[in-house]
Enzyme design. Structure first.
Site, PDB file in Angstrom:
ATOM      1  N   ASP A  30     -18.457   8.379 -24.863  1.00  0.00           N
ATOM      2  CA  ASP A  30     -17.288   9.013 -24.272  1.00  0.00           C
ATOM      3  C   ASP A  30     -16.879   8.161 -23.075  1.00  0.00           C
ATOM      4  OD1 ASP A  30     -15.531  10.499 -22.733  1.00  0.00           O
ATOM      5  OD2 ASP A  30     -16.454  12.421 -23.261  1.00  0.00           O
TER       6      ASP A  30
ATOM      7  N   LYS B 168      -7.384   8.979 -19.796  1.00  0.00           N
ATOM      8  CA  LYS B 168      -7.070   8.676 -18.392  1.00  0.00           C
ATOM      9  C   LYS B 168      -6.323   7.347 -18.224  1.00  0.00           C
ATOM     10  CE  LYS B 168     -10.695  11.791 -16.934  1.00  0.00           C
ATOM     11  NZ  LYS B 168     -10.327  12.993 -16.225  1.00  0.00           N
TER      12      LYS B 168
ATOM     13  N   TYR C 155     -19.957  15.618 -20.076  1.00  0.00           N
ATOM     14  CA  TYR C 155     -18.636  16.237 -20.218  1.00  0.00           C
ATOM     15  C   TYR C 155     -17.906  15.605 -21.404  1.00  0.00           C
ATOM     16  CZ  TYR C 155     -14.145  18.195 -18.575  1.00  0.00           C
ATOM     17  OH  TYR C 155     -12.964  18.905 -18.459  1.00  0.00           O
TER      18      TYR C 155
HETATM   19  C1  PLP Z   1     -16.056  12.104 -19.759  1.00  0.00           C
HETATM   20  C2  PLP Z   1     -14.873  12.979 -20.077  1.00  0.00           C
HETATM   21  N1  PLP Z   1     -14.593  13.261 -21.353  1.00  0.00           N
HETATM   22  C3  PLP Z   1     -13.539  14.022 -21.685  1.00  0.00           C
HETATM   23  C4  PLP Z   1     -12.703  14.557 -20.732  1.00  0.00           C
HETATM   24  C5  PLP Z   1     -11.559  15.413 -21.143  1.00  0.00           C
HETATM   25  O1  PLP Z   1     -10.344  14.755 -20.972  1.00  0.00           O
HETATM   26  P1  PLP Z   1      -8.982  15.583 -20.827  1.00  0.00           P
HETATM   27  O2  PLP Z   1      -9.033  16.268 -19.512  1.00  0.00           O
HETATM   28  O3  PLP Z   1      -7.906  14.532 -20.949  1.00  0.00           O
HETATM   29  O4  PLP Z   1      -8.944  16.535 -21.978  1.00  0.00           O
HETATM   30  C6  PLP Z   1     -12.949  14.291 -19.402  1.00  0.00           C
HETATM   31  C7  PLP Z   1     -12.074  14.856 -18.357  1.00  0.00           C
HETATM   32  O5  PLP Z   1     -12.264  14.680 -17.180  1.00  0.00           O
HETATM   33  C8  PLP Z   1     -14.078  13.494 -19.056  1.00  0.00           C
HETATM   34  O6  PLP Z   1     -14.385  13.257 -17.764  1.00  0.00           O
END
Ligand code: PLP
Length: 425
Positions: free
Chosen positions: A236, A264, A141
């Protein structure tokens, strides 16, 4: 804990939501529930129903909802102005704290969401290498950008390395720019880099993909392959940053990427995320350091806003106190162990997958090592989540997030609710 004074449910509210919001919601979790208030490890819906909250706002509320110390600094800053579109003391201090804590972070650029941070991180890899393609892992993700939405949650098993777009509206041409490999499969990565190395800008990976731990040597192997071939390694860490350890997953696993993204926890429940990395790479954000064709323009209205910065700084200060991570690991560890025993005693074919700060049950008999093996019986998971919700446990579709605010009583209550839910299935 006594329920706070919550306004009684407005029966019209769900109807209004259905009328004015596509799909009746904000696009996140179940739209049947409307949250009125949160405090510590608990939330209350508009009907006053109390839940032990493992959703935690999808992760940011790692020290608990409305932590009094966070509330205090946010209230104080609110009275002094909420955003300036200019440098401010708190944003600078937060960047310095990230640089001190996170191994790859020599410099930091703030944005407002993890999605943005990931999109900029991939662009940074392209700007730095002068190549276009990005390799990602199936099920990884990386936000909602066109690149991020390739093979995040494909419904059918495609052929590696072809990406499958997860959304309408993604340009067809982008399929040529993304290569997809199975998580934990170093051999496939090595083969793809051999074949496409001179077109690849970098590899983006969640060091702990959703709930799947990296196999020993996997992250080290990615580090070696990217280094040998001049590719950028992007971790990430939107989820894992300041969650697995103060220094994030890169500290937890001892592998330092070139670039990482954070979100987060660092915003303390307010809109703030970041791209961080080596100074020579971050130089692409600095007009004074690179030629015009290497410069990456980057602007955001709320970037580094002082409200999120003070909330983030206070959250990190609380996490840095002795015993904080031990507490999170103790709570999560007790739940994972208790869940595994309940499942075993009930003779249910399922696994408790993840690590103490975040985990879930996957209804499968297989070992879970990548996206495909993590696809358990979705209907059973949904049913289990629903039974848990009826018993006062709120969680995401496929994750429990653990906070510092969860108590031993919460653990006992949750284990009882889980045992009853499994029996009820
Ligand atoms: C691993 C990861 N990267 C990126 C994101 C995207 O973050 P945002 O929801 O603040 O755009 C998330 C969201 O849960 C995530 O779990």
């Amino acid at each position: 804990m006594p329920a706070p004074a919550v306004a009684k449910g407005d029966s019209q509210l769900i109807e209004t939501a259905r009328r004015v919001l596509p799909g009746g919601g904000f696009g996140n979790v179940s739209h049947e529930i409307i949250i009125a208030e949160g405090k510590g490890g608990r939330v209350w819906d508009i009907n006053g129903k109390e839940y032990v909250d493992y959703l935690l706002g999808s992760g940011p509320m790692i020290v608990g909802h409305a932590h009094p110390e966070v509330v205090e600094v946010v209230q104080a800053q609110t009275a002094k102005g909420t955003t300036f579109f200019a440098n401010n003391e708190h944003g600078i201090r937060l960047a310095a704290e990230i640089v001190d804590a996170v191994a790859c972070a020599e410099q930091v650029r703030f944005v407002s969401t993890g999605s943005e941070a990931d999109a900029y991180a991939m662009r940074l890899a392209r700007a730095h290498t002068g190549r276009d393609k990005i390799l990602k892992f199936e099920g990884g993700y990386h936000g909602m950008s066109d690149y991020g939405l390739m093979s995040l949650a494909p419904k059918r098993a495609g052929n590696f390395p072809q990406p499958i777009p997860d959304s309408a509206g993604i340009p067809k041409s982008l399929r040529d720019e993304v290569l997809v490999a199975p998580f934990n499969d170093l051999e496939t990565v090595a083969g793809l880099v051999r074949e496409h190395g001179d077109e690849l800008a970098g590899i983006i990976v969640e060091p702990f993909q959703r709930l799947i731990a990296p196999k020993p040597g996997f992250l080290e192997g990615l580090r070696r392959i990217t280094e040998e071939n001049g590719l950028m390694l992007i971790f990430d860490e939107v989820v894992t940053g300041f969650r697995f350890a103060y220094g994030g997953a890169q500290a937890y696993y001892g592998v330092t990427p070139d670039i990482c993204t954070l979100g987060k926890a660092i915003g303390g429940g307010f809109p703030l995320a970041a791209v961080a990395g080596r100074a020579d790479i971050m130089a692409h954000f600095d007009k004074g350091k690179v030629s015009e064709d290497k410069f990456m323009v980057q602007i955001g209205t709320l970037s580094g806003n002082p409200i999120a910065a003070v909330a983030g700084l206070k959250t990190l200060e609380i996490l840095k106190r002795p015993g904080a991570y031990e507490q999170i690991f103790k709570t999560g560890g007790a739940l994972m162990k208790g869940y595994a025993e309940i499942l075993k005693n009930a003779g249910v074919q399922a696994r408790v997958v993840g690590d103490a700060p975040m985990f879930d049950v996957v209804f499968t008999a297989r070992e879970v090592t990548d996206y495909r093996s993590a696809m358990g019986d979705e209907a059973k998971l949904k049913r289990c989540n629903q039974l848990l919700r009826e018993r006062g446990i709120l969680k995401g579709e496929s994750k429990y997030y653990i906070s510092l605010a969860h108590t031993e009583a919460d653990v006992a209550f949750t284990l009882d609710a889980f045992a009853a839910s499994i029996a009820g299935m």
